[in-house]
Design an enzyme around this catalytic site. Structure first.
Site, short mmCIF file in Angstrom:
data_model
loop_
_atom_site.label_atom_id
_atom_site.label_comp_id
_atom_site.label_asym_id
_atom_site.label_seq_id
_atom_site.Cartn_x
_atom_site.Cartn_y
_atom_site.Cartn_z
N GLU A 92 -14.72 -26.83 4.84
CA GLU A 92 -16.12 -26.52 4.55
C GLU A 92 -16.66 -27.38 3.41
OE1 GLU A 92 -16.18 -21.73 5.53
OE2 GLU A 92 -16.31 -22.42 3.47
N CYS A 116 -7.42 -14.75 -4.14
CA CYS A 116 -8.45 -13.93 -4.77
C CYS A 116 -9.07 -13.01 -3.72
CB CYS A 116 -9.52 -14.81 -5.41
SG CYS A 116 -8.87 -15.96 -6.65
N SER A 191 -13.95 -26.45 -10.82
CA SER A 191 -13.72 -25.02 -10.99
C SER A 191 -12.25 -24.70 -10.75
CB SER A 191 -14.59 -24.23 -10.01
OG SER A 191 -14.33 -22.84 -10.12
N ASN A 290 -20.97 -12.26 -2.69
CA ASN A 290 -21.55 -12.20 -1.36
C ASN A 290 -20.89 -11.09 -0.56
OD1 ASN A 290 -23.43 -14.69 -0.65
ND2 ASN A 290 -21.85 -15.41 -2.06
N CYS A 332 -17.58 -19.25 -0.22
CA CYS A 332 -16.37 -20.01 0.07
C CYS A 332 -15.55 -19.38 1.19
CB CYS A 332 -15.50 -20.11 -1.19
SG CYS A 332 -16.18 -21.18 -2.45
#
Length: 344
Positions: A92, A116, A191, A290, A332
């Protein structure tokens, strides 16, 4: 076996061309410059001799990725599924439009093994690292598809960038090269979920990039629940690494804080967060998570604003990240996960 020519820095390409073709360095400059234009074959390099173009075609390929799917949001955000040239893995990338320019958020790995709980990127674990050329290939594919120039780059897509340290550092050199994409270091953000040894390594390079740390909780207990990496590198070690990074680079760190209703969004959490990061020269970026197919939900906007106001009124600089692409599953891993499930 052919090699991805986008993975070579200018100096590496000069050395390789000298070794296998015995070419003068100006030929490398010609070829290198063409790679970052809208071309897909070596035959399009008009000022390069035919024999060299034939040799390049035999020994290398231009690893510009192809757009497999694209989804455009009402806010201008565009999410891409890109197909890797070598093995047809799907990754992506996202194009985001801001007042200061157009940003690309790219992947550094196929999948992720950080686990995560709020992120879809790691549901199938880590498949492999991406090469520097594959990261460049994402930028070139976005620019070609959207007919724009990317001015800011965020390494915050699928994967943990610092786990793919060497290739990411090469990518930074390539993307910064004035003959390449010519993106300034200050327009690049990396990040990380908090790989402490690699934060120290990155500090030693003293690059004027922005380092963003995915924090998400001021409590070791809660952070370990939502981010397993905390069990290996707890908050105390992470904060020490951040302090060392700031001392070396004189650069402010951004702490990414995904607000999860009932998990890390209380006023007590805000107080603990302020106390934890007080020694650190840092900005807090609040991100209402999200909605996905998990049970985790973001607090309502009024509470997000109250949390933000509490931080700022108690001396901690914080902002709420603009929510982009929520209507196209731009968080993500969401789009890739849906594609993989449909393909099973």
């Amino acid at each position: 076996m052919k090699e991805n020519i986008l993975s070579f820095t200018r100096d590496e390409l000069k050395s390789r061309f000298k070794q296998i073709y015995n070419l003068p360095s100006y030929r490398t400059e010609q070829v290198f410059g063409w790679l970052y234009k809208d071309i897909s074959t070596f035959d399009e390099m008009l000022n390069v001799p035919k024999k060299l173009r034939e040799n390049l075609t035999q020994d290398f390929f231009i690893g510009q990725m192809s757009v497999f799917q694209s989804h455009r949001s009402h806010d201008g955000t565009e999410k891409y599924l890109l197909k890797c040239v070598q093995d047809d893995n799907v990754i992506e990338a996202v194009k985001m439009e801001y007042y200061h320019g157009i940003s690309a958020c790219i992947s550094t790995q196929v999948g992720c093994e950080m686990g995560c709980v709020f992120c879809a990127s790691g549901r199938d674990g880590l498949v492999r690292n991406l090469s520097a050329g594959e990261m460049i290939g994402q930028i070139l594919a976005i620019q070609k598809h959207a007919k724009i120039r990317i001015s800011n780059i965020v390494l915050m897509g699928a994967g943990e960038p610092l786990q793919n340290f060497e290739e990411v550092m090469k990518f930074l050199e390539l993307v910064h090269d004035p003959q390449g994409l010519n993106v300034g270091y200050r327009h690049i953000t990396i990040s990380t979920c908090g790989l402490v040894p690699e934060i120290y390594k990155l500090a030693e390079l003293n690059l004027p990039i922005t380092l963003a740390i995915s924090l998400h909780s001021p409590s070791d207990t809660e952070r370990s629940r939502i981010m397993p990496i905390n069990k290996k590198y707890p908050l105390k070690d992470l904060i020490y690494a951040c302090l060392a990074y700031i001392k070396k680079t004189k650069r402010r760190i951004t702490f990414e804080y995904a607000l999860i209703k009932g998990k890390n969004d209380s006023i007590a959490d805000a107080e603990a967060l302020i106390k934890l990061i007080k020694p650190v020269f840092a900005h807090v970026n609040l991100i209402p998570i999200n909605t996905t197919d998990t049970k985790l939900r973001a607090p309502d906007l009024q509470w997000v604003e109250k949390f933000n106001e509490y931080l700022n009124s108690h001396g901690q600089n914080a902002t709420i990240r603009r929510n982009l692409g929520s209507d196209i599953n731009a968080a993500c891993g969401q789009l890739r996960w849906q594609y993989l499930k449909k393909s099973e």
